[in-house]
Design a protein around this motif. Structure first.
Motif, PDB file in Angstrom:
ATOM      1  N   PRO A  49       0.837  -1.216   0.000  1.00  9.86           N
ATOM      2  CA  PRO A  49       0.000   0.000   0.000  1.00  9.86           C
ATOM      3  C   PRO A  49       0.865   1.257   0.000  1.00  9.86           C
ATOM      4  N   GLN A  50       0.404   2.290  -0.728  1.00 13.40           N
ATOM      5  CA  GLN A  50       1.136   3.548  -0.828  1.00 13.40           C
ATOM      6  C   GLN A  50       0.931   4.388   0.445  1.00 13.40           C
ATOM      7  N   PRO A  51       1.957   5.156   0.920  1.00 12.18           N
ATOM      8  CA  PRO A  51       1.785   6.038   2.088  1.00 12.18           C
ATOM      9  C   PRO A  51       0.766   7.143   1.790  1.00 12.18           C
ATOM     10  N   VAL A  52       0.072   7.575   2.836  1.00  9.81           N
ATOM     11  CA  VAL A  52      -0.919   8.646   2.710  1.00  9.81           C
ATOM     12  C   VAL A  52      -0.211   9.991   2.882  1.00  9.81           C
ATOM     13  N   ALA A  53      -0.412  10.878   1.919  1.00 10.20           N
ATOM     14  CA  ALA A  53       0.199  12.210   2.007  1.00 10.20           C
ATOM     15  C   ALA A  53      -0.635  13.092   2.941  1.00 10.20           C
ATOM     16  N   VAL A  54      -0.004  13.674   3.948  1.00  9.26           N
ATOM     17  CA  VAL A  54      -0.697  14.525   4.921  1.00  9.26           C
ATOM     18  C   VAL A  54       0.088  15.815   5.106  1.00  9.26           C
ATOM     19  N   ARG A  55      -0.612  16.797   5.648  1.00  9.55           N
ATOM     20  CA  ARG A  55       0.050  18.014   6.110  1.00  9.55           C
ATOM     21  C   ARG A  55       0.018  18.008   7.628  1.00  9.55           C
ATOM     22  N   THR A  56       1.022  18.603   8.254  1.00 11.47           N
ATOM     23  CA  THR A  56       1.121  18.541   9.706  1.00 11.47           C
ATOM     24  C   THR A  56       1.501  19.902  10.283  1.00 11.47           C
ATOM     25  N   ASP A 413       4.856  17.688  19.635  1.00 14.36           N
ATOM     26  CA  ASP A 413       4.148  16.612  18.938  1.00 14.36           C
ATOM     27  C   ASP A 413       3.667  17.112  17.583  1.00 14.36           C
ATOM     28  N   GLU A 414       3.811  16.243  16.563  1.00 21.54           N
ATOM     29  CA  GLU A 414       3.404  16.595  15.208  1.00 21.54           C
ATOM     30  C   GLU A 414       2.032  15.983  14.938  1.00 21.54           C
ATOM     31  N   VAL A 415       1.068  16.834  14.582  1.00 22.71           N
ATOM     32  CA  VAL A 415      -0.298  16.362  14.357  1.00 22.71           C
ATOM     33  C   VAL A 415      -0.696  16.667  12.923  1.00 22.71           C
ATOM     34  N   ALA A 416      -1.546  15.800  12.375  1.00 23.14           N
ATOM     35  CA  ALA A 416      -2.019  15.981  11.004  1.00 23.14           C
ATOM     36  C   ALA A 416      -3.085  17.070  10.968  1.00 23.14           C
ATOM     37  N   THR A 417      -2.958  17.947   9.997  1.00 23.12           N
ATOM     38  CA  THR A 417      -3.958  18.999   9.802  1.00 23.12           C
ATOM     39  C   THR A 417      -4.775  18.779   8.536  1.00 23.12           C
ATOM     40  N   GLU A 418      -4.293  17.893   7.634  1.00 17.94           N
ATOM     41  CA  GLU A 418      -5.035  17.545   6.419  1.00 17.94           C
ATOM     42  C   GLU A 418      -4.817  16.068   6.117  1.00 17.94           C
ATOM     43  N   GLY A 435       3.143  24.380   1.130  1.00 17.73           N
ATOM     44  CA  GLY A 435       2.898  24.935  -0.194  1.00 17.73           C
ATOM     45  C   GLY A 435       2.591  23.894  -1.234  1.00 17.73           C
ATOM     46  N   GLU A 436       2.867  22.620  -0.943  1.00 12.36           N
ATOM     47  CA  GLU A 436       2.586  21.548  -1.898  1.00 12.36           C
ATOM     48  C   GLU A 436       1.253  20.910  -1.556  1.00 12.36           C
ATOM     49  N   LYS A 437       0.446  20.622  -2.565  1.00  8.48           N
ATOM     50  CA  LYS A 437      -0.871  20.047  -2.338  1.00  8.48           C
ATOM     51  C   LYS A 437      -0.732  18.608  -1.890  1.00  8.48           C
ATOM     52  N   ALA A 438      -1.501  18.260  -0.844  1.00 10.24           N
ATOM     53  CA  ALA A 438      -1.518  16.877  -0.389  1.00 10.24           C
ATOM     54  C   ALA A 438      -2.322  16.039  -1.357  1.00 10.24           C
ATOM     55  N   ALA A 439      -2.110  14.713  -1.286  1.00 13.12           N
ATOM     56  CA  ALA A 439      -2.820  13.812  -2.193  1.00 13.12           C
ATOM     57  C   ALA A 439      -4.311  13.945  -1.990  1.00 13.12           C
ATOM     58  N   GLY A 440      -5.028  14.027  -3.077  1.00 13.21           N
ATOM     59  CA  GLY A 440      -6.480  14.149  -3.002  1.00 13.21           C
ATOM     60  C   GLY A 440      -6.964  15.564  -2.892  1.00 13.21           C
ATOM     61  N   GLU A 441      -6.061  16.563  -2.723  1.00 10.33           N
ATOM     62  CA  GLU A 441      -6.470  17.959  -2.602  1.00 10.33           C
ATOM     63  C   GLU A 441      -6.644  18.552  -3.985  1.00 10.33           C
TER      64      GLU A 441
END
Length: 444
Positions: A49-56, A413-418, A435-441
């Motif tokens: 499975p591919q990693p999920v792209a998130v913003r934090t 602590d690093e938390v996901a925002t998207e 500045g880079e769009k997360a996957a699915g955005e």
């Protein structure tokens, strides 16, 4: 073309011999197709499975100044409202202004008939002037003449009594005792009249007593006061919002005549939920200035895009029975007069500044069980973590896109925002650079 057999049994036998080979052939072909579909291509393996792209964002210590909105009503400050009433009974002679007129302090608003008060004042002034006037020369001369006459009478009576006394001393039979007593009485009367004439002359020369002067002066001042009350003026600058008096109307003392309101500074009254009192009370205790957290902003639908700054300066001591809300008063400068008394406005109240651990307010979510959750990112893996945003009955602290966390996270602590919502524990993630769009955005 149709074949016809004379013997039906023979035809049936021939039919069975033709169908059986066809069925066997179909079965063989279907098996071959199934084997081809289930086989893997040479070198093909199962894909990971591919990693999920998130913003934090990282949890950090921040100073937040929370705010909340309530609905309020614009009211006039009591010290800036003048209710003009009749101080004396009288007849309304005229109205000097109309409703909506701008007036300055001391301007005439209602005029009463002054005829009777002017007559009373003239009489009081005349009485006072007569009382304090200096005596005329002829009056002094007349009084002096009375003094001289009384003195002469007294001298004659005194001499007559003395002669009679001398005669009686030499010959008691010539002057009876009763005659001597009568002459002594006449002498006493003459002396009393002389003293009275002297006193009258002195009073004439000295003028009235201070008590008489003061009593006459009070009569004049009273008449002046009554005349002045015929002019009803405003004690403050503002706008005449209501006029109840009418020309020709006879009013009693205490009757309401008009109202003047100074709206250069107004109050906004609203009700604050009880769970918001802690922060607002703390701000008020700090001094009630905008820099210390008790500031407020008023907005009205009548003036879109315009904000009116103010200061919350008072909280009520009683709560509303049904809602437990507490009244609050905000003082708002209103030099242009935009805010009108009775207007409904939106009031944003700012609490005291709060320092604590905070994360972006888009990071927390609510799961199916109603618990507050965030997705913590550690070493490329996602870990759903339960947090608390408030303690006890206190309200959440939010400001400028951040929210305070009271339990469940540590600084750094690093938390996901998207794209972090409901990720299973241990899910591989990749953090998208700023500045880079997360996957699915979707792009805009």
């Amino acid at each position: 073309m149709t074949l016809t057999y004379a013997n039906p049994s023979r035809a049936s036998l021939l039919s069975r011999r033709l169908v059986r080979p066809l069925l066997l052939l179909g079965t063989a072909l279907s098996g071959s197709v199934g084997l081809v579909g289930c086989s893997k291509a040479p070198g093909e393996e199962a894909r990971a499975p591919q990693p999920v792209a998130v913003r934090t964002a990282k949890a950090e210590v921040r100073t937040l100044q929370p705010s909340f909105d309530v609905i309020g009503t614009v009211t006039a400050e009591p010290e800036r409202v003048a209710a003009l009433t009749a101080e004396v009974p009288g007849l309304v002679a005229g109205l000097a202004v109309r409703e909506g007129t701008r007036v300055e302090k001391g301007d005439l608003v209602i005029q009463f008939n002054e005829q009777r008060p002017r007559i009373d004042l003239a009489k009081a002034q005349a009485t006072f002037a007569l009382l304090i006037a200096k005596p005329r020369p002829e009056e002094v001369a007349l009084a002096q003449s009375a003094v001289d006459k009384a003195h002469a009478t007294y001298v004659l009576a005194q001499e007559k009594r003395k002669r009679s006394s001398d005669f009686r001393a030499s010959n008691p039979t010539l002057v009876p005792e009763i005659l001597l007593k009568e002459e002594q009485k006449n002498e006493d009367i003459a002396r009393a009249e002389q003293d009275a004439a002297d006193a009258q002359l002195k009073l004439l020369q000295q003028g009235p007593r201070e008590e008489q002067r003061r009593a006459a002066q009070i009569e004049v001042e009273s008449a002046e006061w009554l005349l002045k009350r015929c002019r009803v003026t405003t004690p403050l600058a503002g706008e005449v919002t209501e006029i109840k008096a009418r020309t020709g109307q006879r009013v009693d003392a205490g009757a309401a005549l008009a109202t003047v309101v100074d709206a250069s500074e107004v109050l906004v009254q609203a009700r604050v939920p009880s769970n918001r009192l802690e922060g607002l009370s703390a701000a008020l205790c700090q001094g009630g200035t905008a820099a210390q957290g008790a500031s407020a902003t008023v907005r009205s639908a009548a003036f879109p895009g315009e904000a009116f700054p103010g200061v919350a300066f008072r909280l009520g001591q009683q709560t509303e029975a049904q809602t437990s809300d507490v009244p609050v008063w905000v003082r708002v400068p209103n030099s242009k007069g935009s805010l009108r008394v009775g207007m409904t406005v939106q009031l944003e109240l700012f609490g005291a500044e709060v320092k604590g651990l905070a994360i972006p307010d888009v990071a927390p979510t609510v799961n199916e069980e109603g618990r507050r959750m965030v997705t913590v990112i550690r070493e490329g893996k996602a870990y759903p973590t339960e947090i608390e945003l408030s303690s006890g009955q206190s309200a959440e602290v939010r400001a400028d896109g951040w929210v305070r966390v009271v339990k469940g996270l540590q600084e750094g602590d690093e938390v996901a925002t998207e794209n972090g919502y409901a990720l299973p524990e241990g899910t591989s993630v990749v953090v998208s650079p700023p500045g880079e769009k997360a996957a699915g955005e979707k792009g805009k």
